[in-house]
Design a protein around this motif. Structure first.
Motif, short mmCIF file in Angstrom:
data_model
loop_
_atom_site.label_atom_id
_atom_site.label_comp_id
_atom_site.label_asym_id
_atom_site.label_seq_id
_atom_site.Cartn_x
_atom_site.Cartn_y
_atom_site.Cartn_z
N LEU A 290 50.09 37.18 59.56
CA LEU A 290 50.48 35.83 59.55
C LEU A 290 50.28 35.21 60.68
CD1 LEU A 290 53.49 35.45 57.01
CD2 LEU A 290 51.08 35.15 56.53
N GLY A 291 49.42 34.14 60.95
CA GLY A 291 49.35 33.45 62.21
C GLY A 291 50.41 32.64 62.76
N LEU A 292 50.60 32.47 63.95
CA LEU A 292 51.74 31.45 64.50
C LEU A 292 50.91 30.14 64.87
CD1 LEU A 292 53.61 33.93 66.73
CD2 LEU A 292 54.42 33.25 64.58
N PHE A 293 51.71 29.08 64.34
CA PHE A 293 51.12 27.79 64.66
C PHE A 293 51.10 27.23 66.05
CE2 PHE A 293 51.49 22.93 63.73
CZ PHE A 293 50.19 22.84 63.42
N ALA A 294 52.19 27.86 67.02
CA ALA A 294 52.24 27.67 68.27
C ALA A 294 52.42 28.89 68.87
CB ALA A 294 53.60 26.90 68.45
N PRO A 295 51.40 29.75 69.05
CA PRO A 295 51.33 30.84 69.87
C PRO A 295 51.43 30.85 71.33
CG PRO A 295 49.13 30.44 69.31
CD PRO A 295 50.11 29.58 68.54
N ASP A 296 51.23 29.73 71.83
CA ASP A 296 51.05 29.63 73.36
C ASP A 296 52.44 29.12 74.06
OD1 ASP A 296 48.52 30.72 73.30
OD2 ASP A 296 47.80 28.29 73.17
N SER A 297 53.37 28.42 73.34
CA SER A 297 54.41 27.85 73.92
C SER A 297 55.59 27.75 72.59
CB SER A 297 54.14 26.48 74.51
OG SER A 297 55.60 26.04 75.02
N PRO A 298 55.78 29.02 72.06
CA PRO A 298 56.68 28.88 70.92
C PRO A 298 58.02 28.59 71.19
CG PRO A 298 56.26 30.91 71.50
CD PRO A 298 55.55 30.36 72.53
N THR A 303 60.29 28.67 64.22
CA THR A 303 59.13 29.35 64.13
C THR A 303 58.27 28.53 63.02
OG1 THR A 303 59.91 31.46 65.11
CG2 THR A 303 57.68 31.54 64.10
N ALA A 304 57.08 28.16 63.36
CA ALA A 304 56.19 27.57 62.49
C ALA A 304 55.04 28.61 62.25
CB ALA A 304 55.33 26.24 63.05
N ILE A 305 54.85 29.00 60.82
CA ILE A 305 53.87 30.32 60.65
C ILE A 305 52.92 29.60 59.90
CG2 ILE A 305 53.84 32.31 59.15
CD1 ILE A 305 57.09 31.76 60.14
N LEU A 306 51.75 29.84 60.09
CA LEU A 306 50.43 29.38 59.44
C LEU A 306 50.41 30.20 57.96
CD1 LEU A 306 47.76 29.45 62.09
CD2 LEU A 306 48.35 27.37 60.77
N ALA A 307 50.11 29.27 56.68
CA ALA A 307 49.73 29.87 55.52
C ALA A 307 48.52 30.78 55.63
CB ALA A 307 49.72 28.98 54.31
#
Ligand SMILES: *Cc1c(COP(=O)(O)O)cnc(C)c1O
Length: 395
Positions: A290-298, A303-307
């Protein structure tokens, strides 16, 4: 099986039992010595929790009330202000600025990202009277660089006040208001302080208090100078939310008890707790593909996770709720269906975290049949992160 309802939402968050008991017992009148002692104690504790020598004001409202108070008390109609925004809560600053007649300049970044200091510098004008931003943008799970913006304002010799919505930043992020020169920082009760919605609070610098002598936007219930005057005598201007104030005292006692009574150190531990849980959650999701929506400055707040391709985030939210009665949140506005969010702020521990990650795995394997995910994939990744961080902390 039994399904216990559990909140994994970025406000409201799970309640501290000791705070709930304190609320139930708070049968006191607000113009008594008993209340004055309680209020004075909680205000002093809040200064420690925020980590400031500045006065802290408590308001009976959700977090947005303190955002409004900072706008109405610190600006006059026609003032030029700069809003730094990358999400729904940043957009709230823009709407508030317009509602109070300010000329609003905006520096924005796409959802899931943060703005650069070069962009902030380019948006800053000589006439900018105040800059408004979030510490963490809860709608996207992004952390903004408050220290960097504060330093930029100093380096530019700007007269602008820096106002930070720290509603999910406080208790999840190391924020040093006094050392950085932040002029206002805002918190809310239903976030990291583990009590129900209904209180907001804010700390203000001397510069901010001085500014209020000259500003003239309309204000009445949220008149901060009036509240400050009353707070000096252990009272609030109007009937306060007595039960919530008692709850807040119990919660701040609990946070202090995590560090032998040292509330500032207890807050640092609470931040570390959120950071560990956030790191475990990120590793678990990435292990499941699952991808992270804010990988660079989490942010450590949530945590926001991409569907993944072919799925909606709403499917995750619904399946987790249907199978386990755990509440995670979908994206807000146009992000609905795209991302789901898991909160880490406040009263969450290792067992909560492992349980939710196990539930996510169960849903991914059984309900959604996500390709490439098997039992253990996410849990192994989270276990390793926990073990590494626990070893580093005790080293
Ligand atoms: C929760 C939250 C708020 C305040 O919302 P209320 O519903 O008014 O409490 C403001 N900013 C951020 C970043 C938040 O997470």
């Amino acid at each position: 099986m039994i399904r216990k309802t559990r909140l994994f939402t970025p406000g409201p968050t799970p309640l501290l039992p000791a705070a709930q008991f304190a609320m139930a017992a708070a049968d006191i009148h607000h113009r008594t010595a008993e209340f004055r002692a309680l209020y004075s104690r909680v205000l002093a504790q809040l200064k420690e929790f925020v980590g400031t020598e500045n006065d802290v004001i408590i308001l009976s409202s959700s977090g947005t009330g303190a955002m409004e108070a900072s706008m109405s008390n610190l600006t006059s109609p026609g003032d030029r202000i700069l809003v730094l925004t990358a999400g729904k809560f940043g957009e709230r600053w823009t709407a508030l600025g317009k509602a109070f007649g300010c000329a609003v300049d905006v520096v924005s970044a796409p959802y899931g990202q943060t703005f650069t200091l070069e962009e902030v510098k380019a948006g800053l004008k000589l006439e900018t009277r105040a800059v408004f931003m979030q510490g963490t943008e809860t709608s996207t799970g992004v952390r903004h660089d408050v220290e960097g913006v504060a330093k930029l304002l100093k380096d530019e010799g700007s007269e602008a006040l820096l106002v930070v919505d720290g509603i999910t930043g406080l208790g999840t992020t190391h924020l040093d208001m006094d050392a950085w020169g932040v002029d206002a920082i805002i918190g809310g009760s239903q976030k990291a302080v583990m009590i129900p919605p209904g209180l907001s609070y804010l700390a203000l610098s001397d510069r901010a208090w001085d500014r209020m002598e000259a500003t003239y936007n309309p204000r009445y219930y949220f008149d901060l100078r009036k509240e400050r005057k009353n707070a000096k005598n252990g009272e609030s201007a109007y009937t306060p939310a007595v039960a919530l104030i008692a709850a807040l005292g119990a919660s701040l006692d609990y946070i202090a008890a995590q560090a032998d009574g040292d509330l500032r150190e207890g807050r640092r531990k609470l931040v570390d707790n959120a950071e560990t849980i956030a790191a475990m959650t990120r590793a678990a999701c990435q292990a499941m593909g699952l991808g992270l929506f804010a990988p660079d400055s989490p942010a450590a707040a949530a945590t926001a996770i991409l569907a993944p391709e072919g799925f909606t985030s709403t499917q995750f939210v619904k399946a987790i709720r249907a199978r386990f009665a755990a509440i995670i949140t979908d994206g807000q506005g146009e992000m609905k269906g795209q991302i789901f969010r898991i909160a880490h702020l406040g009263y969450f521990d290792y067992l909560d975290t492992i349980a939710l990650i196990g539930a996510l795995e169960q849903v991914a394997v059984n309900d959604l049949k996500l390709p490439g995910v098997e039992f253990g994939t996410a849990l192994v990744a989270a276990q390793k992160v926990y073990a590494e961080r626990a070893a580093a902390a005790s080293a």
